[in-house]
Design an enzyme around this catalytic site. Structure first.
Site, PDB file in Angstrom:
ATOM      1  N   ASP A 195      10.080  -6.953  -3.704  1.00 15.29           N
ATOM      2  CA  ASP A 195       8.891  -7.325  -2.922  1.00 15.29           C
ATOM      3  C   ASP A 195       8.659  -8.824  -3.128  1.00 15.29           C
ATOM      4  O   ASP A 195       8.836  -9.330  -4.227  1.00 15.29           O
ATOM      5  CB  ASP A 195       7.663  -6.521  -3.403  1.00 15.29           C
ATOM      6  CG  ASP A 195       6.560  -6.465  -2.360  1.00 15.29           C
ATOM      7  OD1 ASP A 195       6.219  -5.367  -1.897  1.00 15.29           O
ATOM      8  OD2 ASP A 195       6.032  -7.547  -1.991  1.00 15.29           O
ATOM      9  N   TYR A 215       0.838  -1.216   0.000  1.00 12.80           N
ATOM     10  CA  TYR A 215       0.000   0.000   0.000  1.00 12.80           C
ATOM     11  C   TYR A 215       0.868   1.261   0.000  1.00 12.80           C
ATOM     12  O   TYR A 215       0.836   2.073  -0.935  1.00 12.80           O
ATOM     13  CB  TYR A 215      -0.934  -0.053   1.221  1.00 12.80           C
ATOM     14  CG  TYR A 215      -1.596   1.255   1.579  1.00 12.80           C
ATOM     15  CD1 TYR A 215      -2.165   2.079   0.604  1.00 12.80           C
ATOM     16  CD2 TYR A 215      -1.679   1.660   2.921  1.00 12.80           C
ATOM     17  CE1 TYR A 215      -2.777   3.275   0.950  1.00 12.80           C
ATOM     18  CE2 TYR A 215      -2.299   2.845   3.270  1.00 12.80           C
ATOM     19  CZ  TYR A 215      -2.837   3.664   2.278  1.00 12.80           C
ATOM     20  OH  TYR A 215      -3.441   4.850   2.632  1.00 12.80           O
ATOM     21  N   TYR A 221       4.591  -6.412  17.230  1.00 11.01           N
ATOM     22  CA  TYR A 221       4.782  -5.600  16.017  1.00 11.01           C
ATOM     23  C   TYR A 221       5.534  -4.316  16.363  1.00 11.01           C
ATOM     24  O   TYR A 221       6.560  -3.991  15.757  1.00 11.01           O
ATOM     25  CB  TYR A 221       3.414  -5.301  15.387  1.00 11.01           C
ATOM     26  CG  TYR A 221       3.451  -4.176  14.371  1.00 11.01           C
ATOM     27  CD1 TYR A 221       4.160  -4.311  13.185  1.00 11.01           C
ATOM     28  CD2 TYR A 221       2.772  -2.974  14.613  1.00 11.01           C
ATOM     29  CE1 TYR A 221       4.194  -3.264  12.264  1.00 11.01           C
ATOM     30  CE2 TYR A 221       2.804  -1.940  13.701  1.00 11.01           C
ATOM     31  CZ  TYR A 221       3.512  -2.087  12.531  1.00 11.01           C
ATOM     32  OH  TYR A 221       3.548  -1.047  11.620  1.00 11.01           O
ATOM     33  N   ARG A 238      -7.812   8.860  16.762  1.00  9.94           N
ATOM     34  CA  ARG A 238      -6.577   8.601  16.010  1.00  9.94           C
ATOM     35  C   ARG A 238      -6.240   9.812  15.146  1.00  9.94           C
ATOM     36  O   ARG A 238      -7.100  10.619  14.812  1.00  9.94           O
ATOM     37  CB  ARG A 238      -6.754   7.379  15.078  1.00  9.94           C
ATOM     38  CG  ARG A 238      -6.908   6.051  15.813  1.00  9.94           C
ATOM     39  CD  ARG A 238      -5.608   5.639  16.479  1.00  9.94           C
ATOM     40  NE  ARG A 238      -5.701   4.370  17.165  1.00  9.94           N
ATOM     41  CZ  ARG A 238      -6.091   4.231  18.438  1.00  9.94           C
ATOM     42  NH1 ARG A 238      -6.472   5.285  19.146  1.00  9.94           N
ATOM     43  NH2 ARG A 238      -6.116   3.041  18.992  1.00  9.94           N
TER      44      ARG A 238
HETATM   45  N1  LIG Z   1      -0.582   1.281   7.133  1.00  7.13           N
HETATM   46  C1  LIG Z   1      -0.328   1.952   8.259  1.00  7.13           C
HETATM   47  O1  LIG Z   1      -1.183   2.667   8.807  1.00  7.13           O
HETATM   48  C2  LIG Z   1       1.031   1.869   8.882  1.00  7.13           C
HETATM   49  C3  LIG Z   1       1.247   2.534  10.096  1.00  7.13           C
HETATM   50  C4  LIG Z   1       2.517   2.481  10.673  1.00  7.13           C
HETATM   51  C5  LIG Z   1       3.557   1.823  10.028  1.00  7.13           C
HETATM   52  N2  LIG Z   1       3.318   1.151   8.869  1.00  7.13           N
HETATM   53  C6  LIG Z   1       4.449   0.449   8.237  1.00  7.13           C
HETATM   54  O2  LIG Z   1       4.549   0.862   6.878  1.00  7.13           O
HETATM   55  C7  LIG Z   1       5.069  -0.187   6.076  1.00  7.13           C
HETATM   56  C8  LIG Z   1       4.165  -0.420   4.892  1.00  7.13           C
HETATM   57  O3  LIG Z   1       2.857  -0.724   5.355  1.00  7.13           O
HETATM   58  P1  LIG Z   1       1.680  -1.084   4.339  1.00  7.13           P
HETATM   59  O4  LIG Z   1       0.409  -0.749   5.012  1.00  7.13           O
HETATM   60  O5  LIG Z   1       1.996  -0.534   3.002  1.00  7.13           O
HETATM   61  O6  LIG Z   1       1.805  -2.674   4.320  1.00  7.13           O
HETATM   62  P2  LIG Z   1       1.757  -3.687   3.074  1.00  7.13           P
HETATM   63  O7  LIG Z   1       1.609  -5.042   3.667  1.00  7.13           O
HETATM   64  O8  LIG Z   1       0.765  -3.239   2.078  1.00  7.13           O
HETATM   65  O9  LIG Z   1       3.221  -3.515   2.456  1.00  7.13           O
HETATM   66  C9  LIG Z   1       4.347  -4.240   2.856  1.00  7.13           C
HETATM   67  C10 LIG Z   1       5.008  -4.793   1.604  1.00  7.13           C
HETATM   68  O10 LIG Z   1       6.209  -5.477   1.974  1.00  7.13           O
HETATM   69  C11 LIG Z   1       6.257  -6.738   1.326  1.00  7.13           C
HETATM   70  N3  LIG Z   1       7.061  -7.628   2.179  1.00  7.13           N
HETATM   71  C12 LIG Z   1       6.827  -7.983   3.469  1.00  7.13           C
HETATM   72  N4  LIG Z   1       7.815  -8.787   3.917  1.00  7.13           N
HETATM   73  C13 LIG Z   1       8.703  -8.924   2.887  1.00  7.13           C
HETATM   74  C14 LIG Z   1       9.916  -9.644   2.724  1.00  7.13           C
HETATM   75  N5  LIG Z   1      10.429 -10.395   3.708  1.00  7.13           N
HETATM   76  N6  LIG Z   1      10.567  -9.574   1.537  1.00  7.13           N
HETATM   77  C15 LIG Z   1      10.061  -8.821   0.516  1.00  7.13           C
HETATM   78  N7  LIG Z   1       8.906  -8.141   0.604  1.00  7.13           N
HETATM   79  C16 LIG Z   1       8.237  -8.189   1.777  1.00  7.13           C
HETATM   80  C17 LIG Z   1       4.797  -7.159   1.177  1.00  7.13           C
HETATM   81  O11 LIG Z   1       4.572  -8.109   0.156  1.00  7.13           O
HETATM   82  C18 LIG Z   1       4.126  -5.817   0.889  1.00  7.13           C
HETATM   83  O12 LIG Z   1       4.103  -5.535  -0.492  1.00  7.13           O
HETATM   84  C19 LIG Z   1       5.209  -1.395   7.001  1.00  7.13           C
HETATM   85  O13 LIG Z   1       6.544  -1.475   7.428  1.00  7.13           O
HETATM   86  C20 LIG Z   1       4.290  -1.054   8.175  1.00  7.13           C
HETATM   87  O14 LIG Z   1       4.731  -1.668   9.350  1.00  7.13           O
HETATM   88  C21 LIG Z   1       2.088   1.159   8.281  1.00  7.13           C
HETATM   89  O1  LIG Z   2     -13.593  -2.401  12.239  1.00  5.02           O
HETATM   90  C1  LIG Z   2     -12.999  -1.569  12.932  1.00  5.02           C
HETATM   91  C2  LIG Z   2     -11.607  -1.292  12.749  1.00  5.02           C
HETATM   92  C3  LIG Z   2     -11.002  -0.364  13.590  1.00  5.02           C
HETATM   93  N1  LIG Z   2     -11.726   0.250  14.555  1.00  5.02           N
HETATM   94  C4  LIG Z   2     -11.099   1.244  15.428  1.00  5.02           C
HETATM   95  O2  LIG Z   2     -10.580   2.275  14.614  1.00  5.02           O
HETATM   96  C5  LIG Z   2      -9.378   2.809  15.183  1.00  5.02           C
HETATM   97  C6  LIG Z   2      -8.273   2.747  14.157  1.00  5.02           C
HETATM   98  O3  LIG Z   2      -7.950   1.384  13.940  1.00  5.02           O
HETATM   99  P1  LIG Z   2      -6.979   0.888  12.774  1.00  5.02           P
HETATM  100  O4  LIG Z   2      -6.915  -0.601  12.842  1.00  5.02           O
HETATM  101  O5  LIG Z   2      -7.386   1.515  11.485  1.00  5.02           O
HETATM  102  O6  LIG Z   2      -5.590   1.531  13.166  1.00  5.02           O
HETATM  103  P2  LIG Z   2      -4.736   1.377  14.513  1.00  5.02           P
HETATM  104  O7  LIG Z   2      -4.850   2.710  15.195  1.00  5.02           O
HETATM  105  O8  LIG Z   2      -5.084   0.194  15.285  1.00  5.02           O
HETATM  106  O9  LIG Z   2      -3.294   1.046  13.927  1.00  5.02           O
HETATM  107  C7  LIG Z   2      -2.462   1.947  13.296  1.00  5.02           C
HETATM  108  O10 LIG Z   2      -1.653   2.536  14.257  1.00  5.02           O
HETATM  109  C8  LIG Z   2      -0.828   1.643  14.956  1.00  5.02           C
HETATM  110  C9  LIG Z   2      -0.072   2.464  15.950  1.00  5.02           C
HETATM  111  O11 LIG Z   2      -0.736   2.386  17.157  1.00  5.02           O
HETATM  112  C10 LIG Z   2       0.105   0.940  13.989  1.00  5.02           C
HETATM  113  O12 LIG Z   2       1.046   1.808  13.451  1.00  5.02           O
HETATM  114  C11 LIG Z   2      -0.665   0.273  12.883  1.00  5.02           C
HETATM  115  O13 LIG Z   2       0.222  -0.235  11.907  1.00  5.02           O
HETATM  116  C12 LIG Z   2      -1.604   1.249  12.251  1.00  5.02           C
HETATM  117  O14 LIG Z   2      -2.413   0.581  11.332  1.00  5.02           O
HETATM  118  C13 LIG Z   2      -9.095   1.968  16.419  1.00  5.02           C
HETATM  119  O15 LIG Z   2      -9.583   2.640  17.532  1.00  5.02           O
HETATM  120  C14 LIG Z   2      -9.919   0.703  16.206  1.00  5.02           C
HETATM  121  O16 LIG Z   2     -10.369   0.094  17.398  1.00  5.02           O
HETATM  122  C15 LIG Z   2     -13.085  -0.010  14.734  1.00  5.02           C
HETATM  123  O17 LIG Z   2     -13.739   0.548  15.618  1.00  5.02           O
HETATM  124  N2  LIG Z   2     -13.668  -0.905  13.909  1.00  5.02           N
END
Ligand SMILES: NC(=O)c1ccc[n+]([C@@H]2O[C@H](COP(=O)([O-])OP(=O)(O)OC[C@H]3O[C@@H](n4cnc5c(N)ncnc54)[C@H](O)[C@@H]3O)[C@@H](O)[C@H]2O)c1
Ligand SMILES: O=c1ccn([C@@H]2O[C@H](COP(=O)(O)OP(=O)(O)O[C@H]3O[C@H](CO)[C@H](O)[C@H](O)[C@H]3O)[C@@H](O)[C@H]2O)c(=O)[nH]1
Length: 329
Positions: free
Chosen positions: A30, A10, A140, A220
């Protein structure tokens, strides 16, 4: 050449697009475990490799002159990590050991990587600055904190400069509508809400409405993925200008409750989106709001898409045009 690890995911796919739009040459690695080849911009060179496979990964550094790395690879499901901690340490920490080994071997000195607000656990003070205590409440978050520590020592020994970006809640999609959030296992609030108007879910579950917040639901800080990647581009420029290693929070600085987000989604989609209150989800802190002042002061970064309306509108444009994610309709 900029090496983007996890560039089919993503957030990584948005980084690839924005790097290419900025005129950079990009190579993506990837394993497609949770990523999608369709999300990778065609102008990027692509390797389907697992970064834990050191031999295969070595080839990427041998075949390309890598100047800097953007590292997005991780397993990132908070709930899953509690039951499967070893999977998280093996991939997030283990994979990163190979990243460091190869950077050292091939003399690559710059890396920007994804960290998370989950390193803080239940914060003592909100808005959260980088000075807040780091006490992760799940494997995590712990794995990301371990990565940060590995980079700190690698910097001291090998002069590898890093920027660790602690993201808060990333949401939205590229305004083109061509790429967006398409997780096979979706746990994030906004894409789950949007499954209701798509007809894929009857209602949205609200996890807990008895928190000590204005309407009882969790608060959030939602950051638009385009603003998030803009910070990565600025971090890269900072490292190119010989900046020292740094850790930055990235959020919009504003808190929205789960119920407020659902209400905005109703306005944007024109769908009533029924909700059902349920028990709290284990491990959810009540309020997470970032102070991103340090990123503003040092990187000159300021989020531009701070309206949740914009974030949800862009997410909705992607989901409407890709109701099955990247799978054919
Ligand atoms: N989405 C969020 O809100 C959020 C919040 C905080 C941190 N992050 C961090 O941001 C980064 C990206 O998140 P995302 O939501 O895009 O996740 P995602 O799962 O969509 O992307 C991760 C990508 O890494 C690849 N991958 C995982 N392990 C691998 C490996 N060993 N070798 C090669 N490829 C590998 C997956 O196939 C995927 O394409 C992650 O490190 C996640 O922890 C995301
Ligand atoms: O079906 C749902 C899904 C989520 N929530 C609520 O919505 C809020 C946001 O939840 P998300 O799962 O969207 O996000 P988080 O805050 O749990 O997690 C995010 O923030 C985390 C840090 O605390 C990590 O970085 C994680 O990767 C990132 O996705 C939370 O209060 C959760 O309880 C609901 O009420 N219903």
């Amino acid at each position: 050449m900029i090496l983007v690890l996890g560039g089919a995911g993503y957030i990584g796919s948005h980084a690839v697009k924005m790097l290419i739009d900025a005129g950079e040459s990009v190579v993506v690695v990837d394993n497609l475990e949770t990523g999608h080849i369709e999300a990778v911009n065609k102008a990027a060179k692509f390797y389907q490799i697992d970064i834990r496979d050191e031999q295969a990964f070595d080839k990427v550094f041998k075949e390309n002159k890598i100047e800097a790395v953007l590292h997005f690879c991780a397993n990132s499901l908070v709930g899953e990590s509690v039951g499967l901690p070893i999977k998280y340490f093996e991939n997030n920490v283990g994979g990163t050991i190979n990243v460091l080994k190869l950077m050292e071997k091939y003399d690559v000195k710059k890396i920007v990587f994804s960290s998370t607000a989950a390193v803080y656990g239940e914060p003592k003070v909100v808005p959260i600055t980088e000075e807040n205590e780091t006490l992760p409440t799940n494997p995590y978050g712990e794995s990301k904190l371990m990565m940060e520590k590995m980079f700190k020592w690698a910097d001291r020994a090998h002069d590898i400069r890093f920027v660790s970006l602690r993201y808060f809640n990333v949401a939205g999609a590229d305004p083109s509508g061509s790429i967006g959030e398409a997780h096979g296992v979706e746990t994030h609030l906004i894409p789950l809400i949007l499954q209701v108007p798509l007809g894929q879910r009857d209602f949205i579950t609200v996890f807990g409405d008895d928190y000590p917040t204005k309407d009882g639901t969790c608060i959030r800080d939602y950051i638009h993925v385009v603003d998030l990647i803009d910070a990565h581009l600025k971090a890269l420029a900072y490292l190119r200008a010989d900046g020292l290693s740094q850790i930055f929070n990235l959020g919009s600085g504003d808190g929205f409750s789960v119920r407020e987000i659902i209400e905005v989604a109703r306005q944007i989609t024109g769908h009533p989106i029924p909700e059902k209150a349920a028990a709290r989800r284990a491990g959810d802190p009540s309020t997470l709001i970032a102070s991103s002042e340090k990123a503003t002061a040092i990187l000159g970064w300021k989020p531009k898409h701070t309206q949740v309306e914009t974030i949800i509108r862009d997410a909705w444009a992607f989901h409407k045009s890709h109701p099955n994610g990247y799978k054919p309709v």
